[in-house]
Structures are given as structure tokens and as C-alpha cells.
Write a protein that holds these residues in place. Structure first.
Motif, PDB file in Angstrom:
ATOM      1  N   PHE A   1       0.794  -1.287  -0.104  1.00 43.03           N
ATOM      2  CA  PHE A   1      -0.170   0.092  -0.003  1.00 43.03           C
ATOM      3  C   PHE A   1       1.001   1.462   0.168  1.00 43.03           C
ATOM      4  O   PHE A   1       0.285   2.394   0.089  1.00 43.03           O
ATOM      5  CB  PHE A   1      -0.899   0.053   1.326  1.00 43.03           C
ATOM      6  CG  PHE A   1      -2.001  -0.964   1.076  1.00 43.03           C
ATOM      7  CD1 PHE A   1      -3.049  -0.946   0.213  1.00 43.03           C
ATOM      8  CD2 PHE A   1      -1.887  -2.007   1.960  1.00 43.03           C
ATOM      9  CE1 PHE A   1      -4.222  -1.930   0.265  1.00 43.03           C
ATOM     10  CE2 PHE A   1      -2.824  -3.100   2.004  1.00 43.03           C
ATOM     11  CZ  PHE A   1      -3.988  -2.768   1.233  1.00 43.03           C
TER      12      PHE A   1
ATOM     13  N   TRP B   1       8.599  -4.413  -6.314  1.00 43.32           N
ATOM     14  CA  TRP B   1       7.834  -5.784  -6.529  1.00 43.32           C
ATOM     15  C   TRP B   1       8.256  -6.673  -7.296  1.00 43.32           C
ATOM     16  O   TRP B   1       7.965  -8.060  -7.293  1.00 43.32           O
ATOM     17  CB  TRP B   1       6.380  -5.420  -6.910  1.00 43.32           C
ATOM     18  CG  TRP B   1       5.577  -4.462  -5.845  1.00 43.32           C
ATOM     19  CD1 TRP B   1       5.524  -3.182  -5.686  1.00 43.32           C
ATOM     20  CD2 TRP B   1       5.407  -4.985  -4.561  1.00 43.32           C
ATOM     21  NE1 TRP B   1       4.702  -2.915  -4.820  1.00 43.32           N
ATOM     22  CE2 TRP B   1       4.548  -3.845  -3.830  1.00 43.32           C
ATOM     23  CE3 TRP B   1       5.343  -6.377  -3.957  1.00 43.32           C
ATOM     24  CZ2 TRP B   1       3.972  -4.033  -2.450  1.00 43.32           C
ATOM     25  CZ3 TRP B   1       4.962  -6.629  -2.595  1.00 43.32           C
ATOM     26  CH2 TRP B   1       4.178  -5.401  -1.931  1.00 43.32           C
TER      27      TRP B   1
ATOM     28  N   SER C   1       8.852 -10.266  -6.012  1.00 48.25           N
ATOM     29  CA  SER C   1       8.084 -11.384  -6.548  1.00 48.25           C
ATOM     30  C   SER C   1       8.847 -12.645  -6.840  1.00 48.25           C
ATOM     31  O   SER C   1       8.581 -13.870  -6.732  1.00 48.25           O
ATOM     32  CB  SER C   1       7.425 -10.949  -7.914  1.00 48.25           C
ATOM     33  OG  SER C   1       6.185 -10.190  -7.619  1.00 48.25           O
TER      34      SER C   1
ATOM     35  N   PHE D   1       2.638  -9.835 -12.867  1.00 46.36           N
ATOM     36  CA  PHE D   1       3.749 -10.301 -11.929  1.00 46.36           C
ATOM     37  C   PHE D   1       3.782 -11.894 -11.881  1.00 46.36           C
ATOM     38  O   PHE D   1       4.870 -12.315 -11.872  1.00 46.36           O
ATOM     39  CB  PHE D   1       3.550  -9.833 -10.762  1.00 46.36           C
ATOM     40  CG  PHE D   1       3.929  -8.261 -10.518  1.00 46.36           C
ATOM     41  CD1 PHE D   1       5.329  -7.860 -10.243  1.00 46.36           C
ATOM     42  CD2 PHE D   1       3.076  -7.259 -10.417  1.00 46.36           C
ATOM     43  CE1 PHE D   1       5.523  -6.674 -10.429  1.00 46.36           C
ATOM     44  CE2 PHE D   1       3.176  -5.943 -10.506  1.00 46.36           C
ATOM     45  CZ  PHE D   1       4.784  -5.612 -10.469  1.00 46.36           C
TER      46      PHE D   1
ATOM     47  N   GLU E   1       6.837 -14.841 -11.406  1.00 42.63           N
ATOM     48  CA  GLU E   1       6.491 -15.615 -10.345  1.00 42.63           C
ATOM     49  C   GLU E   1       6.457 -17.138 -11.056  1.00 42.63           C
ATOM     50  O   GLU E   1       7.455 -17.865 -10.679  1.00 42.63           O
ATOM     51  CB  GLU E   1       5.348 -15.282  -9.619  1.00 42.63           C
ATOM     52  CG  GLU E   1       5.294 -14.099  -8.934  1.00 42.63           C
ATOM     53  CD  GLU E   1       4.257 -13.497  -8.136  1.00 42.63           C
ATOM     54  OE1 GLU E   1       4.563 -12.691  -7.142  1.00 42.63           O
ATOM     55  OE2 GLU E   1       3.116 -13.697  -8.583  1.00 42.63           O
TER      56      GLU E   1
HETATM   57  P1  ENP Z   1      -2.947  -4.796  -8.154  1.00 45.49           P
HETATM   58  O1  ENP Z   1      -2.419  -3.692  -9.038  1.00 45.49           O
HETATM   59  O2  ENP Z   1      -4.300  -5.404  -8.146  1.00 45.49           O
HETATM   60  O3  ENP Z   1      -2.383  -4.060  -6.597  1.00 45.49           O
HETATM   61  C1  ENP Z   1      -1.513  -3.431  -6.228  1.00 45.49           C
HETATM   62  C2  ENP Z   1      -1.549  -3.060  -4.916  1.00 45.49           C
HETATM   63  O4  ENP Z   1      -0.987  -4.122  -3.987  1.00 45.49           O
HETATM   64  C3  ENP Z   1      -0.739  -1.968  -4.358  1.00 45.49           C
HETATM   65  O5  ENP Z   1      -1.143  -1.404  -3.354  1.00 45.49           O
HETATM   66  C4  ENP Z   1       0.599  -2.749  -4.183  1.00 45.49           C
HETATM   67  O6  ENP Z   1       1.544  -1.923  -3.096  1.00 45.49           O
HETATM   68  C5  ENP Z   1      -0.139  -4.176  -3.556  1.00 45.49           C
HETATM   69  N1  ENP Z   1       0.844  -5.333  -3.578  1.00 45.49           N
HETATM   70  C6  ENP Z   1       0.877  -6.101  -2.607  1.00 45.49           C
HETATM   71  N2  ENP Z   1       1.742  -7.149  -3.104  1.00 45.49           N
HETATM   72  C7  ENP Z   1       2.118  -7.080  -4.383  1.00 45.49           C
HETATM   73  C8  ENP Z   1       2.738  -7.380  -5.338  1.00 45.49           C
HETATM   74  N3  ENP Z   1       3.294  -8.643  -5.318  1.00 45.49           N
HETATM   75  N4  ENP Z   1       2.960  -7.061  -6.592  1.00 45.49           N
HETATM   76  C9  ENP Z   1       2.458  -5.665  -6.740  1.00 45.49           C
HETATM   77  N5  ENP Z   1       1.686  -4.956  -5.838  1.00 45.49           N
HETATM   78  C10 ENP Z   1       1.350  -5.755  -4.655  1.00 45.49           C
HETATM   79  O7  ENP Z   1      -1.810  -5.921  -7.871  1.00 45.49           O
HETATM   80  P2  ENP Z   1      -1.002  -6.361  -9.385  1.00 45.49           P
HETATM   81  O8  ENP Z   1       0.200  -5.559  -9.836  1.00 45.49           O
HETATM   82  O9  ENP Z   1      -1.771  -7.100 -10.004  1.00 45.49           O
HETATM   83  O10 ENP Z   1       0.155  -7.534  -8.522  1.00 45.49           O
HETATM   84  C11 ENP Z   1      -0.464  -8.651  -8.130  1.00 45.49           C
HETATM   85  C12 ENP Z   1       0.696  -9.674  -7.942  1.00 45.49           C
HETATM   86  O11 ENP Z   1       1.170  -9.730  -6.358  1.00 45.49           O
HETATM   87  C13 ENP Z   1       0.470 -11.051  -8.177  1.00 45.49           C
HETATM   88  O12 ENP Z   1       1.386 -11.505  -9.325  1.00 45.49           O
HETATM   89  C14 ENP Z   1       0.415 -11.817  -7.097  1.00 45.49           C
HETATM   90  O13 ENP Z   1       0.929 -13.432  -7.131  1.00 45.49           O
HETATM   91  C15 ENP Z   1       1.675 -11.193  -6.533  1.00 45.49           C
HETATM   92  P3  ENP Z   1       2.059  -0.633  -3.674  1.00 45.49           P
HETATM   93  O14 ENP Z   1       3.349  -0.593  -2.656  1.00 45.49           O
HETATM   94  O15 ENP Z   1       2.453  -1.005  -4.730  1.00 45.49           O
HETATM   95  O16 ENP Z   1       1.210   0.495  -3.298  1.00 45.49           O
HETATM   96  C16 ENP Z   1       3.990  -8.844  -6.523  1.00 45.49           C
HETATM   97  C17 ENP Z   1       3.703  -7.618  -7.241  1.00 45.49           C
HETATM   98  O17 ENP Z   1       1.841 -11.526  -4.936  1.00 45.49           O
END
Ligand code: ENP
Length: 259
Positions: A109, A141, A145, A174, A179
């Protein structure tokens, strides 16, 4: 000057506090960690640098200092259902998603970036991934990941959103790009995919169709034992906490009319 939101105010206090919360309360099993050293390593990945030239490997020391064991059978990968995953995982009590590891917990977040030729963080704006993919948050990330996938073992869970526009399994994404390629096949017994629609959401994707079929085929070709379940009940019941009156949330069917 950038299109994205600036660094979260009080970033340093938040992440150092999160680190202590994690090692003392959320998951003391990780053992002793040096939270101020972890913060320094995190900050040094991106301060005093061009905010569009931060690479995943810049977080290497941060990851080495914060890494810990991820219990077998607890990994939970996902796309397009951040808040649902946070509550379903229960801060590592039920599952340990990336955001429930110490290194993911640090960034969840939050937003951050630095500036070239200055040791100040930029609280006004940060680059979006559209402006430049090698930005501080995206590279964080990516590195997190890759590490999370490499350390996952046993039964791997994947929670996808069957109502997501464009499909439950996005490419690029991601999961698809950082992954899957980093899973260690010899440590993994099965990959269980759950495709859960939003309550009242459209049923765009399901097991065996569209992008989920593509994912199942990719994983099977890689030699994994794959199972897929639509609208996995425990997740749906959690969604029902927000939608108690919806017909999909009835726990028992109404009695049929007497003959
Ligand atoms: P979104 O776009 O639905 O959600 C992004 C939000 O989730 C941001 O608030 C981000 O924090 C937080 N977040 C938690 N874990 C991850 C993460 N792990 N990641 C990127 N953001 C994350 O998510 P995405 O972009 O589709 O990413 C989902 C991925 O997370 C999946 O591949 C899953 O398996 C992985 P912040 O600091 O950016 O605000 C990896 C990339 O675990």
C-alpha cells in the motif's frame, strides 16, 4: 513533475514500525532482524538516483536482510483482488501471500521514489510504470516476486478474479512474468487455482476457459500437477461478509412449498 503519486508521508516511520510489528507480533517465527539496517538497505536501493533507473537487483541487500522461510503449502499468488487476498490470508494465519512476508509487508500500500542528485525522497510525485518501468516501486515488487516464487514450496495456491476485465490471468503480469518462471519445480507438489467471481460481478473467466485455460496449459506443459476450482466456497463466504443479502450468499435454501 511525474504522473504518479509521491512518496507516502512518514515512509521511514511506517516501514520501520511495520518491520518491528512483523518480527515481534505478526510472525515472530522469523527470528531476530535488524529493522534499521533493513530500512537503510531499502532506501539505498533508490535514493540519490535517477528515479527511472532503479533495477530489481538494487534491492538485493534489502532482500537478503529481510528474507525468511516461507512455510510449505502456505504460498498464495493472486491477480486483481488485493484486498480480498489480504483478508483471506489473514496476515499469514491462513496463507502467506507476498504481502504477508517481511519483505512484502514492508511495501504493501505504500509509494516511494527518490531524485537524482539529492538524498531527499520525492513527496510530490513519482513515475508511473507507463512513464518508466524501471521505477523504485515496480522494481521492488519484481525483486520481491522473484524471491517469493523461488522460496515457495508444497501446494501452491493462486487466487484469480473471474470478473476481471481482460481475464483472470493477465499477461503481462507479475504472476505470469516474474513468479511462474521462478517457481522451483522439484519443491512443488501441486498448483491449486481458484477462480472467484466478484459477488454481482460478471462471469468473464472460469476454469478451462479463456485466460485460465491458457494458464492451466502453461503450468501443465511445465510439468505441474494442476487443479482448478471455480468460486471456491471459503473465499466466496468471505466476500459475503460485504454482501450478506445477495442470493449467492444464502447459507441455506428456502424450504420448498408443501405438496
Ligand atoms: P494490483 O494492481 O491489483 O494491486 C496493487 C496493490 O497491491 C498495491 O497497493 C501494491 O502495493 C500491493 N501489492 C501487494 N503485493 C503486491 C505484489 N506482489 N505486486 C504488486 N503489488 C502488490 O496488483 P498487481 O500489480 O496485479 O500484482 C499482483 C501480484 O502480486 C500477483 O502477481 C501476486 O501473485 C503477487 P504498492 O506498494 O505498490 O502500493 C507482486 C507484485 O503476489
Amino acid at each position: 513533475k511525474w504522473k504518479g503519486e509521491g512518496t507516502t508521508q512518514n515512509l521511514e516511520s511506517i516501514v520501520i514500525g511495520r518491520c518491528y510489528d512483523y518480527i515481534r507480533i505478526v510472525n515472530p517465527a522469523v527470528g531476530e532482524k535488524n529493522c534499521s539496517e533493513i530500512w537503510e538497505a531499502f532506501k539505498n536501493a533508490f535514493i540519490n538516483k535517477d528515479p527511472c533507473n532503479i533495477l530489481p537487483k538494487d534491492y538485493e541487500l534489502f532482500i537478503n536482510l529481510s528474507l525468511h522461510t516461507i512455510p510449505p503449502n502456505k504460498s498464495l499468488f493472486w491477480e486483481n483482488n488485493h484486498l480480498l487476498v489480504n483478508s483471506f490470508a489473514g496476515r499469514g494465519q491462513r496463507y502467506m501471500s507476498l504481502a504477508d512476508t517481511l519483505f512484502g509487508f514492508f511495501g504493501d500500500f505504500l509509494n516511494w521514489c527518490g531524485q537524482a542528485n539529492s538524498i531527499e525522497l520525492d513527496y510530490e510525485s513519482c513515475p508511473t510504470t507507463e512513464e518508466c518501468e524501471n521505477n523504485a516501486v515496480e522494481s521492488f515488487w519484481r525483486m520481491a516476486s522473484i524471491t517469493y516464487a523461488q522460496h515457495s514450496s508444497g501446494v501452491i495456491h493462486v487466487l484469480l478474479n473471474g470478473s476481471a476485465v481482460g481475464g483472470a490471468y493477465p499477461e503481462p503480469g507479475f504472476f505470469a512474468d516474474y513468479e511462474i518462471p521462478n517457481l522451483q519445480k522439484d519443491k512443488i507438489s501441486q498448483i491449486a487455482i481458484w477462480v472467484v467471481d466478484d459477488i454481482e460481478g460478471p462471469d468473464i473467466d472460469s476454469c478451462g476457459t479463456h485466460t485460465v485455460e491458457k494458464l492451466e496449459n502453461r503450468l501443465k506443459t511445465l510439468g505441474y500437477d494442476v487443479i482448478c476450482t471455480d468460486n471456491y466456497k471459503p473465499v466466496q463466504l468471505l466476500q459475503c461478509v460485504h454482501n450478506p443479502d445477495h442470493t449467492d450468499c444464502r447459507v441455506c435454501t428456502s424450504p420448498t412449498a408443501a405438496p
